[in-house]
Design a protein around this motif. Structure first.
Motif, PDB file in Angstrom:
ATOM      1  N   LEU A   1      -5.426  -7.541   1.614  1.00 34.15           N
ATOM      2  CA  LEU A   1      -5.117  -6.360   0.802  1.00 34.15           C
ATOM      3  C   LEU A   1      -6.334  -5.815   0.063  1.00 34.15           C
ATOM      4  O   LEU A   1      -6.539  -4.593  -0.004  1.00 34.15           O
ATOM      5  CB  LEU A   1      -4.003  -6.701  -0.183  1.00 34.15           C
TER       6      LEU A   1
ATOM      7  N   LEU B   1       0.825  -1.204   0.000  1.00 31.36           N
ATOM      8  CA  LEU B   1       0.000   0.000   0.000  1.00 31.36           C
ATOM      9  C   LEU B   1       0.861   1.256   0.000  1.00 31.36           C
ATOM     10  O   LEU B   1       0.505   2.261  -0.624  1.00 31.36           O
ATOM     11  CB  LEU B   1      -0.936  -0.005   1.203  1.00 31.36           C
TER      12      LEU B   1
ATOM     13  N   LEU C   1      -7.672  -1.892  -0.585  1.00 31.20           N
ATOM     14  CA  LEU C   1      -7.611  -1.237  -1.891  1.00 31.20           C
ATOM     15  C   LEU C   1      -8.940  -0.545  -2.203  1.00 31.20           C
ATOM     16  O   LEU C   1      -8.961   0.576  -2.723  1.00 31.20           O
ATOM     17  CB  LEU C   1      -7.280  -2.263  -2.983  1.00 31.20           C
TER      18      LEU C   1
END
Length: 377
Positions: A184, A72, A188
């Motif tokens: 993740l 990230l 996102l």
């Protein structure tokens, strides 16, 4: 030693894969789709934020959480600083770890918590501390875990961690390659909403499709000669990988590759970004680990005497070949010291798609290296 015959024995690979490493890598695309659906059901897709956070803080234990924070940070770039809160404690056990917010954290900052466990008291305390400071808290963790109650009490938002299809929660499976995308993907979606990354629903669908295509190319049924992951695993046998990366996404992918090689395959590896990798690792290529430092002994007992370890360069790139690049200098340095070099460059596509391909190939390579390595008593 690496038993290369095992690489082309799918049934035997399945038998020895007790941790579900290959299964986790193959299911990465499905994890992305499931995690994106969980994010939508949790309300992330309907957020209407007032603006970007001043800073993003991330907390969570293990290689998966560390990889999420690193990825990230690379994707967000200069849009907002992404800081991983390092845990402290006397042991890596869930009950011993503690996290502390930095002194500057306040109402304009965002705290992200990622964990495949959800029983860490330190993360629950961190969520309470963030609530007192006025920070917004978003967590990705197993559903109905103790952390979910703590996040709810801190008026935060919890996204249930996406499990593998048709499976109940399994700690060994969650610790495999699929855990990264399960943690993740919801973040996102969130950071797309606040304007820090570009991860629209159609982009995540392309990412899942790229992961599926890569799994088809790298699966256990595909022979080594046409399988990039098996080829890379065979090339890493009896070597110390020097992972050199070039590009905003390749850099965290390279660091995660080094971390998973150590944790899952028991192989030491060093990762560095180009062009700084050239002076940082140049002495290794000319020292005791150089290819010519200890020539192969023809009379060596292949069973009782292990082969000497030599450095091997793994070049990960996500930049176009025609752009400004240090790759030619990297190749020249490696070849000038008779050091073998392997290169991974994804097919064309968006930034997240290229990142997904690099992660998938290296995850499969790590799994094959872990499964096909034999250890002496």
């Amino acid at each position: 030693m690496l038993d290369e015959s095992l690489l082309d024995a799918p049934e035997e690979l399945a038998r020895v894969d007790r941790r579900g490493l290959l299964r986790g890598a193959a299911e990465a695309g499905a994890r992305v789709r499931t995690a994106a659906r969980h994010a939508t059901e949790a309300g992330l897709a309907d957020l209407r934020p007032d603006g970007r956070p001043r800073a993003v803080m991330m907390a969570g234990p293990g290689t998966a959480a560390n990889g999420v924070a690193d990825l990230l940070a690379g994707l967000a770039g200069a849009a907002a600083p992404v800081t991983r809160l390092q845990p402290t404690g006397v042991a890596p056990a869930a009950g011993a770890l503690r996290w502390v917010l930095p002194g500057w954290a306040g109402p304009v900052d965002l705290l992200l918590i990622t964990t495949i466990d959800g029983t860490e008291p330190g993360l629950a305390l961190l969520a309470e501390q963030a609530y007192r400071r006025g920070c917004t808290v978003v967590a990705v963790a197993p559903e109905r875990s103790p952390l979910s109650e703590a996040v709810g009490g801190a008026h935060g938002l919890l996204v249930p961690m996406a499990l593998a299809p048709y499976q109940e929660y399994d700690e060994s499976a969650a610790a495999g390659p699929g855990a990264l995308w399960a943690l993740l993907t919801p973040l996102l979606v969130l950071l797309d909403k606040v304007g820090l990354v570009q991860a629209a629903p159609e982009t995540l669908q392309l990412v899942a499709d790229r992961l599926d295509r890569t799994a088809e190319r790298c699966g256990p049924a595909i022979a080594t000669y046409s399988n990039p992951a098996k080829t890379l695993a065979a090339e890493l046998a009896d070597s110390i990988p020097l992972i050199w990366s070039e590009g905003a996404c390749a850099a965290p992918a390279g660091r995660r590759f080094a971390a998973t090689l150590a944790e899952l395959a028991g192989r030491p590896a060093l990762a560095a970004d180009l062009p700084e990798a050239l002076p940082a690792h140049g002495v290794l290529l000319a020292g005791a680990f150089a290819a010519g430092a200890a020539p192969e002994d023809f009379f060596r007992d292949r069973v009782e005497e292990p082969q000497a370890l030599h450095a091997r360069v793994i070049l990960l790139r996500d930049r176009p070949a025609g752009g400004l690049t240090a790759a030619p200098a990297a190749r020249e340095l490696a070849l000038s010291h008779d050091t073998a070099i392997s290169e991974l460059e994804p097919e064309e596509g968006g930034e997240l798609e290229q990142l997904a391909e690099l992660l998938a190939v290296t995850d499969f390579a790590t799994a094959y290296l872990a499964l096909a390595s034999t250890r002496r008593p």
